[in-house]
Design an enzyme around this catalytic site. Structure first.
Site, PDB file in Angstrom:
ATOM      1  N   SER A 129     -15.892  10.013  32.801  1.00 11.74           N
ATOM      2  CA  SER A 129     -15.810   8.865  33.705  1.00 11.74           C
ATOM      3  C   SER A 129     -16.637   9.058  34.982  1.00 11.74           C
ATOM      4  O   SER A 129     -16.715  10.161  35.529  1.00 11.74           O
ATOM      5  CB  SER A 129     -14.345   8.655  34.091  1.00 11.74           C
ATOM      6  OG  SER A 129     -14.242   7.803  35.194  1.00 11.74           O
ATOM      7  N   GLU A 131     -15.666   8.262  37.715  1.00  9.73           N
ATOM      8  CA  GLU A 131     -14.747   8.700  38.783  1.00  9.73           C
ATOM      9  C   GLU A 131     -14.974  10.168  39.139  1.00  9.73           C
ATOM     10  O   GLU A 131     -14.660  10.602  40.246  1.00  9.73           O
ATOM     11  CB  GLU A 131     -13.293   8.522  38.329  1.00  9.73           C
ATOM     12  CG  GLU A 131     -12.766   7.122  38.433  1.00  9.73           C
ATOM     13  CD  GLU A 131     -12.660   6.608  39.872  1.00  9.73           C
ATOM     14  OE1 GLU A 131     -11.903   7.168  40.660  1.00  9.73           O
ATOM     15  OE2 GLU A 131     -13.355   5.628  40.184  1.00  9.73           O
ATOM     16  N   TYR A 153      -6.631  11.948  38.299  1.00  5.63           N
ATOM     17  CA  TYR A 153      -7.302  11.395  37.114  1.00  5.63           C
ATOM     18  C   TYR A 153      -8.694  11.992  36.962  1.00  5.63           C
ATOM     19  O   TYR A 153      -9.069  12.485  35.896  1.00  5.63           O
ATOM     20  CB  TYR A 153      -7.393   9.867  37.232  1.00  5.63           C
ATOM     21  CG  TYR A 153      -8.296   9.232  36.198  1.00  5.63           C
ATOM     22  CD1 TYR A 153      -7.848   8.978  34.911  1.00  5.63           C
ATOM     23  CD2 TYR A 153      -9.621   8.907  36.506  1.00  5.63           C
ATOM     24  CE1 TYR A 153      -8.686   8.413  33.952  1.00  5.63           C
ATOM     25  CE2 TYR A 153     -10.468   8.344  35.561  1.00  5.63           C
ATOM     26  CZ  TYR A 153      -9.993   8.097  34.280  1.00  5.63           C
ATOM     27  OH  TYR A 153     -10.837   7.546  33.326  1.00  5.63           O
TER      28      TYR A 153
HETATM   29  P1  NAP Z   1      -6.931   1.822  28.389  1.00 12.66           P
HETATM   30  O1  NAP Z   1      -7.134   0.381  28.067  1.00 12.66           O
HETATM   31  O2  NAP Z   1      -5.996   2.206  29.463  1.00 12.66           O
HETATM   32  O3  NAP Z   1      -6.490   2.533  27.018  1.00 12.66           O
HETATM   33  C1  NAP Z   1      -5.989   3.839  27.009  1.00 12.66           C
HETATM   34  C2  NAP Z   1      -5.410   4.139  25.649  1.00 12.66           C
HETATM   35  O4  NAP Z   1      -4.839   5.463  25.682  1.00 12.66           O
HETATM   36  C3  NAP Z   1      -4.275   3.194  25.224  1.00 12.66           C
HETATM   37  O5  NAP Z   1      -4.369   2.975  23.841  1.00 12.66           O
HETATM   38  C4  NAP Z   1      -3.022   4.003  25.542  1.00 12.66           C
HETATM   39  O6  NAP Z   1      -1.910   3.649  24.763  1.00 12.66           O
HETATM   40  C5  NAP Z   1      -3.518   5.388  25.151  1.00 12.66           C
HETATM   41  N1  NAP Z   1      -2.704   6.461  25.725  1.00 12.66           N
HETATM   42  C6  NAP Z   1      -2.263   6.590  26.985  1.00 12.66           C
HETATM   43  N2  NAP Z   1      -1.553   7.738  27.132  1.00 12.66           N
HETATM   44  C7  NAP Z   1      -1.536   8.329  25.905  1.00 12.66           C
HETATM   45  C8  NAP Z   1      -0.957   9.509  25.381  1.00 12.66           C
HETATM   46  N3  NAP Z   1      -0.231  10.314  26.127  1.00 12.66           N
HETATM   47  N4  NAP Z   1      -1.165   9.800  24.083  1.00 12.66           N
HETATM   48  C9  NAP Z   1      -1.870   8.977  23.283  1.00 12.66           C
HETATM   49  N5  NAP Z   1      -2.425   7.832  23.722  1.00 12.66           N
HETATM   50  C10 NAP Z   1      -2.261   7.516  25.005  1.00 12.66           C
HETATM   51  O7  NAP Z   1      -8.334   2.517  28.731  1.00 12.66           O
HETATM   52  P2  NAP Z   1      -9.832   2.055  28.354  1.00 12.66           P
HETATM   53  O8  NAP Z   1     -10.339   1.221  29.459  1.00 12.66           O
HETATM   54  O9  NAP Z   1      -9.875   1.567  26.962  1.00 12.66           O
HETATM   55  O10 NAP Z   1     -10.600   3.439  28.466  1.00 12.66           O
HETATM   56  C11 NAP Z   1     -10.758   4.298  27.337  1.00 12.66           C
HETATM   57  C12 NAP Z   1     -11.060   5.706  27.826  1.00 12.66           C
HETATM   58  O11 NAP Z   1     -12.245   5.727  28.615  1.00 12.66           O
HETATM   59  C13 NAP Z   1      -9.965   6.318  28.710  1.00 12.66           C
HETATM   60  O12 NAP Z   1      -9.924   7.699  28.439  1.00 12.66           O
HETATM   61  C14 NAP Z   1     -10.475   6.095  30.124  1.00 12.66           C
HETATM   62  O13 NAP Z   1      -9.941   7.062  30.998  1.00 12.66           O
HETATM   63  C15 NAP Z   1     -11.966   6.251  29.907  1.00 12.66           C
HETATM   64  N6  NAP Z   1     -12.835   5.511  30.818  1.00 12.66           N
HETATM   65  C16 NAP Z   1     -12.632   4.181  31.024  1.00 12.66           C
HETATM   66  C17 NAP Z   1     -13.509   3.475  31.828  1.00 12.66           C
HETATM   67  C18 NAP Z   1     -13.346   1.994  32.059  1.00 12.66           C
HETATM   68  O14 NAP Z   1     -13.939   1.490  33.022  1.00 12.66           O
HETATM   69  N7  NAP Z   1     -12.639   1.279  31.205  1.00 12.66           N
HETATM   70  C19 NAP Z   1     -14.604   4.143  32.426  1.00 12.66           C
HETATM   71  C20 NAP Z   1     -14.774   5.494  32.177  1.00 12.66           C
HETATM   72  C21 NAP Z   1     -13.893   6.179  31.350  1.00 12.66           C
HETATM   73  P3  NAP Z   1      -0.875   2.497  25.261  1.00 12.66           P
HETATM   74  O15 NAP Z   1      -1.540   1.212  24.898  1.00 12.66           O
HETATM   75  O16 NAP Z   1       0.354   2.818  24.489  1.00 12.66           O
HETATM   76  O17 NAP Z   1      -0.730   2.685  26.747  1.00 12.66           O
HETATM   77  O1  F7E Z   2     -10.160  -0.099  40.933  1.00 17.81           O
HETATM   78  C1  F7E Z   2     -10.000  -1.266  44.384  1.00 17.81           C
HETATM   79  C2  F7E Z   2      -9.609   0.164  44.090  1.00 17.81           C
HETATM   80  O2  F7E Z   2      -8.263   0.286  39.389  1.00 17.81           O
HETATM   81  C3  F7E Z   2     -11.464  -0.451  41.326  1.00 17.81           C
HETATM   82  C4  F7E Z   2     -10.595   3.028  35.314  1.00 17.81           C
HETATM   83  O3  F7E Z   2     -10.972   2.401  34.118  1.00 17.81           O
HETATM   84  O4  F7E Z   2     -12.802   2.840  36.213  1.00 17.81           O
HETATM   85  C5  F7E Z   2     -11.450   2.506  36.454  1.00 17.81           C
HETATM   86  O5  F7E Z   2     -10.999   3.090  37.663  1.00 17.81           O
HETATM   87  C6  F7E Z   2     -11.555  -0.515  42.830  1.00 17.81           C
HETATM   88  C7  F7E Z   2     -10.922   0.692  43.530  1.00 17.81           C
HETATM   89  O6  F7E Z   2     -10.612   0.861  38.677  1.00 17.81           O
HETATM   90  C8  F7E Z   2      -6.962  -3.225  44.129  1.00 17.81           C
HETATM   91  O7  F7E Z   2      -9.166   0.826  45.265  1.00 17.81           O
HETATM   92  C9  F7E Z   2      -8.601  -3.023  45.516  1.00 17.81           C
HETATM   93  O8  F7E Z   2     -11.759   1.113  44.570  1.00 17.81           O
HETATM   94  O9  F7E Z   2      -9.976  -1.479  38.820  1.00 17.81           O
HETATM   95  P1  F7E Z   2      -9.677  -0.168  39.401  1.00 17.81           P
HETATM   96  P2  F7E Z   2     -11.105   2.333  39.075  1.00 17.81           P
HETATM   97  O10 F7E Z   2     -10.189   3.005  39.989  1.00 17.81           O
HETATM   98  O11 F7E Z   2     -12.543   2.233  39.476  1.00 17.81           O
HETATM   99  C10 F7E Z   2     -13.080   4.244  36.103  1.00 17.81           C
HETATM  100  C11 F7E Z   2     -14.558   4.419  35.805  1.00 17.81           C
HETATM  101  C12 F7E Z   2     -12.191   4.927  35.138  1.00 17.81           C
HETATM  102  O12 F7E Z   2     -12.569   5.921  34.513  1.00 17.81           O
HETATM  103  C13 F7E Z   2     -10.751   4.541  35.153  1.00 17.81           C
HETATM  104  O13 F7E Z   2     -10.103   4.913  33.936  1.00 17.81           O
HETATM  105  O14 F7E Z   2     -10.809  -1.649  43.277  1.00 17.81           O
HETATM  106  N1  F7E Z   2      -8.851  -2.174  44.496  1.00 17.81           N
HETATM  107  N2  F7E Z   2      -7.464  -3.668  45.328  1.00 17.81           N
HETATM  108  C14 F7E Z   2      -7.852  -2.285  43.606  1.00 17.81           C
HETATM  109  N3  F7E Z   2      -7.634  -1.674  42.420  1.00 17.81           N
HETATM  110  C15 F7E Z   2      -6.515  -2.016  41.732  1.00 17.81           C
HETATM  111  N4  F7E Z   2      -6.298  -1.446  40.524  1.00 17.81           N
HETATM  112  N5  F7E Z   2      -5.611  -2.925  42.222  1.00 17.81           N
HETATM  113  C16 F7E Z   2      -5.775  -3.560  43.427  1.00 17.81           C
HETATM  114  O15 F7E Z   2      -4.944  -4.361  43.825  1.00 17.81           O
END
Ligand code: NAP
Ligand code: F7E
Length: 330
Positions: A129, A131, A153
């Site tokens: 990620s 992050e 995270y």
């Molecule tokens: P998501 O929608 O939150 O999906 C996460 C999945 O992991 C869900 O199926 C969840 O199951 C499952 N899970 C959570 N805890 C678990 C556990 N203990 N054992 C087995 N499964 C578990 O996330 P996503 O957006 O699809 O992202 C996919 C991956 O890419 C994640 O690893 C995330 O950290 C990473 N990532 C995401 C982004 C982004 O912007 N979306 C960017 C960079 C990296 P439930 O449905 O039961 O909760």
């Molecule tokens: O926050 C700000 C918050 O929670 C984005 C995950 O998929 O992407 C995701 O992480 C920004 C942050 O995503 C609210 O402070 C303001 O600066 O949508 P987010 P994230 O933290 O960038 C990365 C790449 C991953 O890997 C992660 O799994 O928005 N923000 N107000 C807020 N964020 C949330 N959630 N809620 C608010 O009310």
């Protein structure tokens, strides 16, 4: 026929990746967690279309259950493993640091170990990620940029990222890290900021909600479309050698800019509806993220296809349809 094993198949990326691979003729084996209520809503359409023919198969598992992961990999003998499962909410990782860290470190460790010990050459994709960079200033970030995690995270993701490289280099494994920047869709979890906004825009425009309370509106992110990003995951596993790649759009927008566009779509001014609360600020904020995906473009032929404006529009329109159904039920 190739077999893919996907952890976190019920998540946003799990749906888009499964759909992408099913279209390519793959057989999918995915893990879901047992929960007291049904948690497969994103993949219900795939279950009804593909499960009877054995093309889409689900198993109960948890990344914390090493034995279930190794039993499944040994039974299925997949060609490719995509490790997408995680406690993926950054703010929640400050509240549940131990759980978040265990899932994102012990899970990959168990998967890498079983793949290392398998007789079959299995390719491994780790969901790394943006992050991990920490995003202090407005630098363009690529594969050589320094990591400086700001949350439990991100620290756990960095451990898994390094572990993937260690296994690749030590045991000649085909293990890759996809360093994906934020990617969104109509299936994004409702507590991430983009979906929280588009859902509120839809509900406010239909009179179902009055206000929207958020945290830091100045944070900037490089937001792409999840449907585009899963293609990059697959391309990484088809490359001739394993490596790490950044996947991003190269553009960064603030939460305020997202709000502005989303509310404009329904003809409203966000300033009249949005409040802020300390509750949604994090103990340590990642202020700015913008990725440079030049390496992915050159080596994988990958480019994002969906513009920021089209992404916001797609999400708002989808949430309007969902909210209309909500309104009928009232
Ligand atoms: P998501 O929608 O939150 O999906 C996460 C999945 O992991 C869900 O199926 C969840 O199951 C499952 N899970 C959570 N805890 C678990 C556990 N203990 N054992 C087995 N499964 C578990 O996330 P996503 O957006 O699809 O992202 C996919 C991956 O890419 C994640 O690893 C995330 O950290 C990473 N990532 C995401 C982004 C982004 O912007 N979306 C960017 C960079 C990296 P439930 O449905 O039961 O909760
Ligand atoms: O926050 C700000 C918050 O929670 C984005 C995950 O998929 O992407 C995701 O992480 C920004 C942050 O995503 C609210 O402070 C303001 O600066 O949508 P987010 P994230 O933290 O960038 C990365 C790449 C991953 O890997 C992660 O799994 O928005 N923000 N107000 C807020 N964020 C949330 N959630 N809620 C608010 O009310």
């Amino acid at each position: 026929m190739s077999k893919a094993f996907i952890t976190g198949v019920s998540g946003q990326d799990g749906y888009y990746l499964s759909k992408y691979l099913l279209d390519k003729g793959y057989e999918i084996h995915g893990t879901v967690r047992r929960s007291s209520s049904i948690n497969t809503s994103r993949i219900d359409s795939l279950i009804s279309e593909f499960s009877e023919t054995g093309k889409f198969n689900l198993y109960y598992s948890d990344l914390l259950d090493q034995s279930s992961l190794s039993n499944l990999i040994n039974l299925i003998e997949p060609d490719e493993v995509y490790n997408l499962a995680a406690q993926s909410h950054v703010a929640v990782s400050f509240k549940n640091p131990s759980y978040t860290s265990q899932v994102s470190t012990l899970g990959p460790l168990a998967l890498l170990e079983v793949i290392k010990n398998s007789k079959k050459k299995i390719k491994y994709y780790q969901a790394s990620s943006s992050e991990m960079y920490g995003g202090k200033d407005d630098k363009l970030l690529d594969e050589l940029s320094l990591f400086d995690p700001k949350s439990p995270y991100a620290a756990a993701k960095l451990f898994a990222h390094n572990l993937t490289k260690v296994y690749r280099d030590s045991y000649d494994m085909f293990a890759v890290n996809g360093i994906l920047f934020n990617h969104e869709s109509p299936l994004r979890g409702e507590t991430f900021v983009t979906r929280k906004i588009t859902r509120a825009v839809a509900r406010i425009s239909l009179g179902l909600q009055k206000k929207l309370t958020l945290g830091n509106l100045d944070a900037c992110r490089d937001w792409g479309f999840a449907g585009d990003y899963v293609e990059a995951m697959w391309l990484m596993l088809q490359h001739d050698k394993p490596d790490d790649w950044v996947i991003a759009t190269g553009e960064s927008f603030s939460v305020k800019q997202f709000l502005n566009i989303a509310f404009e779509i329904v003809g409203l001014d966000y300033e009249e509806y949005v409040l802020t609360s300390d509750k949604y600020f994090r103990p340590n904020e990642v202020n700015f993220l913008k990725g440079d995906a030049t390496k992915a473009k050159k080596e994988l032929g990958w480019e994002p296809k969906t513009s920021f404006n089209d992404l916001v529009k797609m999400m708002v329109e989808s949430d309007i349809e969902l909210s209309k159904r909500e309104k009928v039920l009232l």
